[in-house]
Structure formats: structure tokens, C-alpha cells
Design a protein around this motif. Structure first.
Motif, PDB file in Angstrom:
ATOM      1  N   MET A 149      34.353  39.808  45.747  1.00 17.86           N
ATOM      2  CA  MET A 149      34.326  39.457  44.602  1.00 17.86           C
ATOM      3  C   MET A 149      35.256  38.444  44.306  1.00 17.86           C
ATOM      4  N   GLN A 150      36.226  38.881  44.907  1.00 11.56           N
ATOM      5  CA  GLN A 150      36.957  37.440  45.116  1.00 11.56           C
ATOM      6  C   GLN A 150      37.400  36.622  46.769  1.00 11.56           C
ATOM      7  N   ASP A 151      36.614  35.557  46.305  1.00  6.73           N
ATOM      8  CA  ASP A 151      37.388  34.637  48.055  1.00  6.73           C
ATOM      9  C   ASP A 151      38.194  34.713  47.881  1.00  6.73           C
ATOM     10  N   THR A 165      44.786  36.584  43.374  1.00 11.62           N
ATOM     11  CA  THR A 165      43.153  35.617  43.808  1.00 11.62           C
ATOM     12  C   THR A 165      42.485  35.775  41.918  1.00 11.62           C
ATOM     13  N   HIS A 166      43.835  36.627  40.981  1.00 13.32           N
ATOM     14  CA  HIS A 166      43.739  37.025  39.915  1.00 13.32           C
ATOM     15  C   HIS A 166      44.987  36.938  39.332  1.00 13.32           C
ATOM     16  N   THR A 167      45.450  37.181  37.834  1.00 11.66           N
ATOM     17  CA  THR A 167      46.462  37.652  37.404  1.00 11.66           C
ATOM     18  C   THR A 167      46.511  39.028  37.071  1.00 11.66           C
ATOM     19  N   VAL A 170      49.917  40.324  38.617  1.00 11.18           N
ATOM     20  CA  VAL A 170      51.118  40.690  37.342  1.00 11.18           C
ATOM     21  C   VAL A 170      51.032  42.115  37.012  1.00 11.18           C
ATOM     22  N   GLN A 171      49.885  42.537  36.531  1.00 10.59           N
ATOM     23  CA  GLN A 171      49.351  44.030  36.046  1.00 10.59           C
ATOM     24  C   GLN A 171      50.826  44.938  36.659  1.00 10.59           C
ATOM     25  N   VAL A 172      50.541  44.768  38.057  1.00 11.23           N
ATOM     26  CA  VAL A 172      51.382  45.567  39.280  1.00 11.23           C
ATOM     27  C   VAL A 172      53.142  45.729  38.797  1.00 11.23           C
ATOM     28  N   PRO A 247      37.581  47.077  39.976  1.00 13.45           N
ATOM     29  CA  PRO A 247      38.060  48.493  40.215  1.00 13.45           C
ATOM     30  C   PRO A 247      39.011  48.951  39.520  1.00 13.45           C
ATOM     31  N   PHE A 248      39.361  48.137  39.150  1.00 15.35           N
ATOM     32  CA  PHE A 248      40.863  48.689  38.197  1.00 15.35           C
ATOM     33  C   PHE A 248      40.660  49.416  37.216  1.00 15.35           C
ATOM     34  N   THR A 249      39.442  48.642  36.186  1.00 13.48           N
ATOM     35  CA  THR A 249      39.275  49.626  35.246  1.00 13.48           C
ATOM     36  C   THR A 249      38.018  50.478  34.853  1.00 13.48           C
ATOM     37  N   GLU A 250      38.251  51.732  34.088  1.00 13.20           N
ATOM     38  CA  GLU A 250      36.646  52.553  34.358  1.00 13.20           C
ATOM     39  C   GLU A 250      37.183  53.080  32.899  1.00 13.20           C
ATOM     40  N   TYR A 302      44.612  49.628  28.067  1.00 14.41           N
ATOM     41  CA  TYR A 302      43.596  48.758  29.079  1.00 14.41           C
ATOM     42  C   TYR A 302      44.268  47.479  29.048  1.00 14.41           C
ATOM     43  N   ALA A 303      43.748  47.110  29.657  1.00 14.80           N
ATOM     44  CA  ALA A 303      43.803  45.318  30.625  1.00 14.80           C
ATOM     45  C   ALA A 303      42.269  44.374  30.091  1.00 14.80           C
ATOM     46  N   PHE A 304      42.856  43.038  30.299  1.00 17.60           N
ATOM     47  CA  PHE A 304      41.664  42.223  30.054  1.00 17.60           C
ATOM     48  C   PHE A 304      42.161  40.593  30.622  1.00 17.60           C
ATOM     49  N   GLY A 305      41.028  40.349  31.062  1.00 13.90           N
ATOM     50  CA  GLY A 305      41.675  38.687  32.375  1.00 13.90           C
ATOM     51  C   GLY A 305      40.832  37.889  31.888  1.00 13.90           C
ATOM     52  N   ILE A 306      41.388  36.945  31.259  1.00  7.34           N
ATOM     53  CA  ILE A 306      40.428  35.673  30.026  1.00  7.34           C
ATOM     54  C   ILE A 306      41.007  33.997  31.187  1.00  7.34           C
TER      55      ILE A 306
HETATM   56  N1  DAH Z   1      41.023  40.373  37.377  1.00  8.87           N
HETATM   57  C1  DAH Z   1      39.476  39.955  37.281  1.00  8.87           C
HETATM   58  C2  DAH Z   1      38.928  38.918  37.415  1.00  8.87           C
HETATM   59  O1  DAH Z   1      39.510  37.973  38.277  1.00  8.87           O
HETATM   60  C3  DAH Z   1      39.990  39.573  35.486  1.00  8.87           C
HETATM   61  C4  DAH Z   1      39.922  41.105  35.204  1.00  8.87           C
HETATM   62  C5  DAH Z   1      38.773  42.065  34.473  1.00  8.87           C
HETATM   63  C6  DAH Z   1      41.287  41.027  34.462  1.00  8.87           C
HETATM   64  C7  DAH Z   1      38.752  42.796  33.969  1.00  8.87           C
HETATM   65  C8  DAH Z   1      40.950  42.394  33.805  1.00  8.87           C
HETATM   66  C9  DAH Z   1      40.251  43.297  33.581  1.00  8.87           C
HETATM   67  O2  DAH Z   1      42.885  42.931  33.312  1.00  8.87           O
HETATM   68  O3  DAH Z   1      40.785  44.750  33.113  1.00  8.87           O
HETATM   69  O4  DAH Z   1      37.335  38.280  37.206  1.00  8.87           O
END
Ligand code: DAH
Length: 339
Positions: A149-151, A165-167, A170-172, A247-250, A302-306
Motif C-alpha cells: 500500500m505504501q511504496d 512511509t507514514h508518521t 512515531v506512534q510506535v 493493518p494497525f487499526t481495527e 484510537y489513532a488517525f493520520g491526517i
Molecule cells: N498511516 C496511514 C497512511 O499513511 C494513515 C493512517 C490511517 C494513520 C489510520 C492512522 C490510522 O493512525 O489510524 O495512509
């Protein structure tokens, strides 16, 4: 004593100079350690109380006069200086070319500000990451297609090191170093080996959010994201959550905000739906908590990525993501008045 004081008073009265070195050497001559006035004070110290009473005042007056002379000559010196260099204080100031913040930073700062107001702290991690922090700890099994999903840009010959490939990495790092409750956001640059086009670039910025505590639910996630959307896009903003997969959220979801369909541009931007995709999110997968030593029977999160660029493009109506990274001043100058 009287004679000496009179003589020196004369000298103080008549001395004048507009040269800094001259004034300084005169000061040393008069008031320095071996100066003439200092010498009189040394004599004074040896005098009988009667004589002291007589000469104390005039001696002090001499010293003060010398000091004042020096001060006033120095002040003259400074004002002469500016006159000599042609300074005209009544002229309008020179125009100075102030820089401006980059649109990506403007948006990032605003988003960070919103989450700070509700108690999130700030955390950062490295841009070059190892496989564990970028993938494995986040529940991407080795050889799992989700990695595609992330080249990824790998660094050197070692497959273990890559540009993140993503922030989410930093969660880890936060979970490794902190105990719940955790409430943090992590802005940063991320890299993907993708073709550059008007809509995507090989590097861009994300803001990661992570909240872990006892009894955190999807309702908390939704309410926090709604708060964010209404703070950022306006108080009447509507959001929707679409089921998705990470993969990291459910469960996982993607959040859209309602942008509207008022003109052709809105149709193009929202692919005719009126909805704008803003972020990915979900409940932290228990595997991820356990990978990082957090008891998943006690804690949830919970987590999110903007995606920052996507929001910046919409906010400032920028038609092409490449404009953000060309450093063309004609483009960047337009954001001077943005905030
Ligand atoms: N890491 C994901 C991406 O780069 C974005 C993301 C999705 C971050 C869901 C999260 C999450 O923390 O819960 O596409």
C-alpha cells in the motif's frame, strides 16, 4: 590642595574633543587609577578630619564635573557620528522583504493548535526508520501485501532501513517510551516511491494522532474528529466515516468532510460526491498495543493520520501539489496575508 583643585577645574572646563581615543585617554589621565584627580582623592584619604571637612565637597565637585564632561563629549560623539553617516531619521523606512510561512506549515500549525487545545502533546520521530517502527510493530507482517500500500524508498542495501512511509512510525516510538494514558500528535514528513503528478508527490506531510487510555471507544474517536473538523473547516461542517482497512487499526475508517457541490471546481475536487477525504483512522489494533508492551485487556485507543497537503490544496485552492515544493517565490508570496 586649593591650587590643584583650581587648576584641574580649569582643565575640566576647557577640555574638549570630538575624538573617541582622545576623550578616553583624558579620562584615564584624570580619573584612571593613576589619574590626577584620583591622586587627590588618595591624598584626601590621609588628611585629618578637619581638612577632610574642608576639602571633601570641592574635591567631589571636581570629580563629578570631570565625569559629566566625559559623558557629554561622548554623547556629542554619537550624534556627530550619525550626522556624518548621512542618517536622516525622518526618511521613510527601507522596504524589507519579509518572508512568509509555507502553506503546508500554515495548515500544519493550525491543526496542531487545535489538538493542543484539547490536551494532545507533540511528539516527533526520525525520517529514516527501521522496518520494526515503520511496519512490523504496526502489525504489517513480513511479505504481507499491505506493505505494498505504501511504496517504500529503502536506504542503502540493507532492507531494514527506509524513509518512513507514514508518521504512524512515531506512534510506535511513543508507545515504547510512555505509559498510558497517551495523548499525542506527531507531525512530520513522509516519503513514498510514487510517480509525481498534480495529485501526488514522492514526499508529503502527515499529522498522526494517538490516544490510549482505559475505556477509549470509537465514539471518542468520532467526537474528537468531529471537533477537529468543525474547528478547522467551520462550525457547521459535517463529517462521515467510511469503513476502510489499515493493518494497525481495527476497525478502520476514512473520514470525509462535506465540502459542497456549488461549482464545477467542487465537482472536480470531490469527484462529484461533494465529500472530501481528509484522514484515515481507527481503533488501535490490540496486536499493536501488545507489540509495544501495552496490556490490550486493560487499555484501548484510537489513532488517525491526517494528510496535510491535501488539506492545504483545498484550503488555498491550489490546483497542483507540485507547486508546494518548487519554492517559486511568486507562488509563496501569495500566502503572506493568509494568516
Ligand atoms: N498511516 C496511514 C497512511 O499513511 C494513515 C493512517 C490511517 C494513520 C489510520 C492512522 C490510522 O493512525 O489510524 O495512509
Amino acid at each position: 590642595m586649593k591650587e590643584q583643585i583650581d587648576l584641574l577645574s580649569q582643565e575640566v572646563f576647557s577640555f574638549s574633543s570630538n575624538k573617541e581615543e582622545e576623550i578616553e585617554s583624558w579620562r584615564v589621565k584624570m580619573l584612571g587609577k593613576k589619574g590626577t584627580i584620583t591622586a587627590l582623592f588618595n591624598q584626601f584619604r590621609e588628611m585629618s578630619p578637619d581638612l577632610k571637612r574642608e576639602w571633601g565637597k570641592p574635591l567631589n565637585a571636581l570629580k563629578v564635573a570631570a565625569q559629566e564632561k566625559i559623558n557629554s563629549l561622548k554623547i556629542n560623539l554619537e550624534s556627530n557620528d550619525s550626522a556624518a553617516s548621512g542618517l536622516d531619521l525622518s526618511r521613510p523606512a527601507n522596504f524589507s522583504n519579509l518572508g512568509s510561512r509555507h502553506p503546508v506549515n500554515l495548515v500544519k500549525n493550525e491543526i496542531v493548535g487545535i489538538f493542543k487545545r484539547i490536551g494532545f502533546n507533540l511528539s516527533e520521530g526520525p525520517e529514516v526508520e527501521d522496518d520494526w517502527h515503520n511496519f512490523s510493530a504496526l502489525n504489517f507482517p513480513e511479505e504481507h501485501p499491505a506493505r505494498d500500500m505504501q511504496d517504500t524508498f529503502f536506504v542503502g542495501k540493507e532492507p531494514d532501513w527506509a524513509l518512513r512511509t507514514h508518521t504512524s512510525s512515531v506512534q510506535v516510538r511513543v508507545m515504547e517510551n510512555q505509559k498510558p494514558p497517551i495523548r499525542t500528535i506527531s507531525p512530520g514528513r513522509v516519503f513514498r516511491n510514487e510517480a509525481i503528478s498534480a495529485r501526488s508527490h514522492c514526499f508529503f506531510h502527515q499529522i498522526e494522532g494517538l490516544y490510549i487510555d482505559e475505556g477509549v471507544s470509537f465514539a471518542d474517536l468520532k467526537q474528537t474528529l468531529l471537533f477537529f473538523a468543525q474547528e478547522f473547516f467551520g462550525p457547521d461542517t459535517k463529517i462521515r466515516l467510511r469503513p476502510s482497512y489499515f493493518p494497525f487499526t481495527e476497525p478502520s475508517a476514512e473520514m470525509d468532510v462535506y465540502w459542497g457541490l456549488n461549482n464545477e471546481r467542487d465537482y472536480r475536487m470531490t469527484k462529484g460526491t461533494g465529500w472530501l477525504e481528509v484522514l484515515g483512522c481507527g481503533m488501535v489494533d490490540p496486536n499493536v498495543l501488545e507489540n509495544n508492551g501495552i496490556d490490550s485487556t486493560k487499555y484501548s485507543g484510537y489513532a488517525f493520520g491526517i494528510g496535510v497537503e491535501r488539506i492545504a490544496l483545498h484550503r488555498f485552492q491550489i490546483p497542483d501539489i507540485r507547486l508546494l515544493f518548487e519554492n517559486d517565490l511568486n507562488f509563496l508570496d501569495q500566502f503572506k496575508a493568509a494568516y
